[in-house]
Scaffold this motif. Structure first.
Motif, mmCIF file in Angstrom:
data_model
loop_
_atom_site.group_PDB
_atom_site.id
_atom_site.type_symbol
_atom_site.label_atom_id
_atom_site.label_comp_id
_atom_site.label_asym_id
_atom_site.label_seq_id
_atom_site.Cartn_x
_atom_site.Cartn_y
_atom_site.Cartn_z
ATOM 1 N N GLY A 1 -9.697 -5.036 -8.686
ATOM 2 C CA GLY A 1 -9.969 -6.458 -8.453
ATOM 3 C C GLY A 1 -8.901 -7.131 -7.610
ATOM 4 N N LEU A 2 -8.167 -6.336 -6.811
ATOM 5 C CA LEU A 2 -7.183 -6.947 -5.915
ATOM 6 C C LEU A 2 -7.905 -7.538 -4.703
ATOM 7 C CD1 LEU A 2 -4.494 -4.286 -6.615
ATOM 8 C CD2 LEU A 2 -4.382 -6.708 -7.215
ATOM 9 N N ASP A 3 -7.140 -8.254 -3.872
ATOM 10 C CA ASP A 3 -7.799 -9.129 -2.894
ATOM 11 C C ASP A 3 -8.016 -8.521 -1.520
ATOM 12 O OD1 ASP A 3 -7.930 -11.542 -4.594
ATOM 13 O OD2 ASP A 3 -5.755 -11.314 -4.585
ATOM 14 N N GLY A 4 -7.696 -7.254 -1.372
ATOM 15 C CA GLY A 4 -7.961 -6.653 -0.075
ATOM 16 C C GLY A 4 -7.029 -5.515 0.235
ATOM 17 N N LEU A 5 -7.048 -5.120 1.491
ATOM 18 C CA LEU A 5 -6.360 -3.904 1.920
ATOM 19 C C LEU A 5 -5.794 -4.058 3.320
ATOM 20 C CD1 LEU A 5 -9.216 -1.403 1.014
ATOM 21 C CD2 LEU A 5 -6.984 -1.508 -0.135
ATOM 22 N N MET A 6 -4.715 -3.338 3.565
ATOM 23 C CA MET A 6 -4.282 -3.135 4.943
ATOM 24 C C MET A 6 -4.127 -1.634 5.143
ATOM 25 S SD MET A 6 -1.437 -4.830 7.359
ATOM 26 C CE MET A 6 0.057 -4.322 6.584
ATOM 27 N N VAL A 7 -4.900 -1.080 6.075
ATOM 28 C CA VAL A 7 -4.984 0.368 6.236
ATOM 29 C C VAL A 7 -4.662 0.754 7.686
ATOM 30 C CG1 VAL A 7 -6.563 2.355 6.158
ATOM 31 C CG2 VAL A 7 -6.737 0.565 4.412
ATOM 32 N N GLU A 8 -3.827 1.783 7.834
ATOM 33 C CA GLU A 8 -3.527 2.267 9.184
ATOM 34 C C GLU A 8 -4.527 3.338 9.609
ATOM 35 O OE1 GLU A 8 1.238 1.287 9.480
ATOM 36 O OE2 GLU A 8 0.636 3.389 9.492
ATOM 37 N N CYS A 9 -5.118 3.133 10.776
ATOM 38 C CA CYS A 9 -6.054 4.119 11.320
ATOM 39 C C CYS A 9 -5.805 4.239 12.825
ATOM 40 C CB CYS A 9 -7.488 3.712 11.032
ATOM 41 S SG CYS A 9 -7.947 2.097 11.663
ATOM 42 N N HIS A 10 -6.275 5.349 13.382
ATOM 43 C CA HIS A 10 -5.943 5.643 14.783
ATOM 44 C C HIS A 10 -7.061 6.507 15.366
ATOM 45 C CE1 HIS A 10 -3.637 7.110 18.235
ATOM 46 N NE2 HIS A 10 -2.705 6.220 17.952
ATOM 47 N N PRO A 11 -7.431 6.280 16.634
ATOM 48 C CA PRO A 11 -8.488 7.114 17.228
ATOM 49 C C PRO A 11 -8.093 8.592 17.310
ATOM 50 C CG PRO A 11 -7.706 5.457 18.815
ATOM 51 C CD PRO A 11 -6.990 5.200 17.513
ATOM 52 N N LYS A 12 -6.780 8.855 17.450
ATOM 53 C CA LYS A 12 -6.304 10.251 17.455
ATOM 54 C C LYS A 12 -5.106 10.315 16.523
ATOM 55 C CE LYS A 12 -7.786 11.160 22.150
ATOM 56 N NZ LYS A 12 -7.369 11.073 23.549
ATOM 57 N N PRO A 13 -5.346 10.420 15.211
ATOM 58 C CA PRO A 13 -4.244 10.290 14.243
ATOM 59 C C PRO A 13 -3.033 11.163 14.551
ATOM 60 C CG PRO A 13 -6.348 10.429 13.098
ATOM 61 C CD PRO A 13 -6.638 10.652 14.558
ATOM 62 N N ALA A 14 -3.268 12.400 14.947
ATOM 63 C CA ALA A 14 -2.133 13.310 15.167
ATOM 64 C C ALA A 14 -1.265 12.856 16.328
ATOM 65 C CB ALA A 14 -2.643 14.728 15.418
ATOM 66 N N SER B 1 -0.609 9.641 16.995
ATOM 67 C CA SER B 1 -0.031 8.319 16.732
ATOM 68 C C SER B 1 1.482 8.366 16.971
ATOM 69 C CB SER B 1 -0.330 7.932 15.276
ATOM 70 O OG SER B 1 0.218 6.678 14.995
ATOM 71 N N VAL B 2 1.997 7.399 17.711
ATOM 72 C CA VAL B 2 3.436 7.444 18.038
ATOM 73 C C VAL B 2 4.313 7.082 16.839
ATOM 74 C CG1 VAL B 2 3.147 7.015 20.512
ATOM 75 C CG2 VAL B 2 3.515 5.093 18.973
ATOM 76 N N SER B 3 3.716 6.461 15.830
ATOM 77 C CA SER B 3 4.489 6.186 14.616
ATOM 78 C C SER B 3 3.582 6.426 13.411
ATOM 79 C CB SER B 3 5.037 4.755 14.619
ATOM 80 O OG SER B 3 4.020 3.812 14.853
ATOM 81 N N ASP B 4 4.169 6.892 12.328
ATOM 82 C CA ASP B 4 3.458 7.114 11.060
ATOM 83 C C ASP B 4 2.183 7.962 11.209
ATOM 84 O OD1 ASP B 4 5.416 5.786 9.686
ATOM 85 O OD2 ASP B 4 4.294 3.917 9.456
ATOM 86 N N ALA B 5 2.266 9.019 12.016
ATOM 87 C CA ALA B 5 1.079 9.856 12.252
ATOM 88 C C ALA B 5 0.557 10.506 10.968
ATOM 89 C CB ALA B 5 1.407 10.936 13.289
ATOM 90 N N LYS B 6 1.445 10.846 10.053
ATOM 91 C CA LYS B 6 1.011 11.579 8.845
ATOM 92 C C LYS B 6 0.146 10.735 7.926
ATOM 93 C CE LYS B 6 4.598 15.022 8.321
ATOM 94 N NZ LYS B 6 6.005 15.068 8.006
ATOM 95 N N GLN B 7 0.268 9.426 8.028
ATOM 96 C CA GLN B 7 -0.526 8.560 7.141
ATOM 97 C C GLN B 7 -1.717 7.925 7.861
ATOM 98 O OE1 GLN B 7 2.908 6.173 6.264
ATOM 99 N NE2 GLN B 7 2.057 4.337 7.190
ATOM 100 N N ALA B 8 -1.878 8.241 9.141
ATOM 101 C CA ALA B 8 -2.976 7.618 9.898
ATOM 102 C C ALA B 8 -4.293 8.313 9.567
ATOM 103 C CB ALA B 8 -2.690 7.724 11.389
ATOM 104 N N ILE B 9 -5.326 7.529 9.275
ATOM 105 C CA ILE B 9 -6.650 8.119 9.066
ATOM 106 C C ILE B 9 -7.473 7.932 10.341
ATOM 107 C CG2 ILE B 9 -6.635 7.922 6.549
ATOM 108 C CD1 ILE B 9 -8.500 5.458 6.850
ATOM 109 N N SER B 10 -8.461 8.796 10.508
ATOM 110 C CA SER B 10 -9.274 8.741 11.730
ATOM 111 C C SER B 10 -10.243 7.565 11.671
ATOM 112 C CB SER B 10 -10.064 10.043 11.887
ATOM 113 O OG SER B 10 -11.052 10.087 10.866
ATOM 114 N N LEU B 11 -10.831 7.243 12.803
ATOM 115 C CA LEU B 11 -11.814 6.151 12.820
ATOM 116 C C LEU B 11 -13.098 6.578 12.109
ATOM 117 C CD1 LEU B 11 -11.317 4.502 16.318
ATOM 118 C CD2 LEU B 11 -10.034 4.234 14.197
#
Ligand code: PEP
Ligand code: MN
Length: 248
Positions: A211-224, A226-236
């Motif tokens: 019941g929390l109020d939302g999310l902030m999620v990192e995603c990337h068209p080419k996760p691998a 990503s110039v920063s935080d590539a390991k946590q990036a999810i694909s589109l």
């Protein structure tokens, strides 16, 4: 599950890299009626040799996006680490982000109070990775005393440093629920909160069920790539599936 309209869902890459990178993310949000896009120009990095963000040069990418999407179709979420950076992002950001490392940068919090205006939707205040809930609330009070209305402050839990978690970070749902008792909107960042892409969606789903109020999620068209935080990036693709199955 929460009504999508009451909740705040922010998606996008860790750092703004290029128009080619950000365009498919913006298009994905548009397809699903979501508006808040991470467009980080300034990156506070632990390693001084790491990519520090495009800086002011990234503004031209925001200008290009603005030619395609109106301000009601797409809104930018930008972090400021200093008052100088705040001045640069201020005209562009609908959500001004204060990162974990700056939660207790009191002069920055005061400056945001002065710069916050009607075209800003929210200030997003992330919890420092070693800060208590009380310190988090006190930091929010700096914003309020500076002039940011309480309902315009969103607290974001992004995990605390952990000596036992295999990823070195532990998402603290209890802290998020406790902060909510103080009457703030509270969202979860399952990306920095886990540091690994495979945990992002399960933690995002758990946040919705709490019941929390939302999310902030990192995603990337080419996760691998990503110039920063590539390991946590999810694909589109993974992002879109989550939006379709969990946010509708
Ligand atoms: C971010 O969200 O871009 C970020 C740098 O996260 P944090 O401040 O939580 O480390
Ligand atoms: Mn990141």
């Amino acid at each position: 599950m929460q009504n999508k309209n009451d909740s705040l869902y922010i998606f996008g890459p860790c750092s703004l890299e290029s128009l080619e990178q950000i365009t498919p993310v913006a298009a994905l949000l548009k397809r699903h009626g979501l508006v808040y896009l991470r467009t980080q120009l300034f990156k506070p990095r632990t390693n001084p040799d790491s990519f520090q963000g495009l800086g002011p040069a990234g503004v031209s990418i925001l200008e290009e996006l603005r030619k395609i999407y109106s301000t009601s179709e797409l809104k930018f979420v930008c972090e400021a680490c200093s008052t100088a950076q705040l001045k640069i992002i201020k005209p562009w950001a609908s959500i001004i982000q204060i990162g974990a490392r700056n939660m207790q940068n009191f002069e920055l919090l005061k400056a945001i109070g002065q710069e916050f205006s009607a075209h800003h939707d929210y200030v997003l205040l992330k919890r420092g990775f070693a800060n208590t809930v009380d310190e988090w609330i006190e930091a929010a009070r700096y914003l309020m005393q500076g002039g940011v209305p309480k309902e315009k402050i969103v607290l974001c839990e992004r995990g605390t440093r952990s000596v036992t978690s295999p990823t070195g970070v532990q998402l603290d749902f209890i802290a998020a629920l406790e902060a909510k008792k103080h009457g703030f909107k509270v969202i979860i960042d399952p990306s920095h909160g886990s540091k690994r892409s495979e945990f992002v969606i399960p933690l995002a789903r758990a946040s919705l069920h709490l019941g929390l109020d939302g999310l902030m999620v990192e995603c990337h068209p080419k996760p691998a790539e990503s110039v920063s935080d590539a390991k946590q990036a999810i694909s589109l693709e993974v992002t879109e599936e989550f939006i379709k199955t969990s946010l509708k």
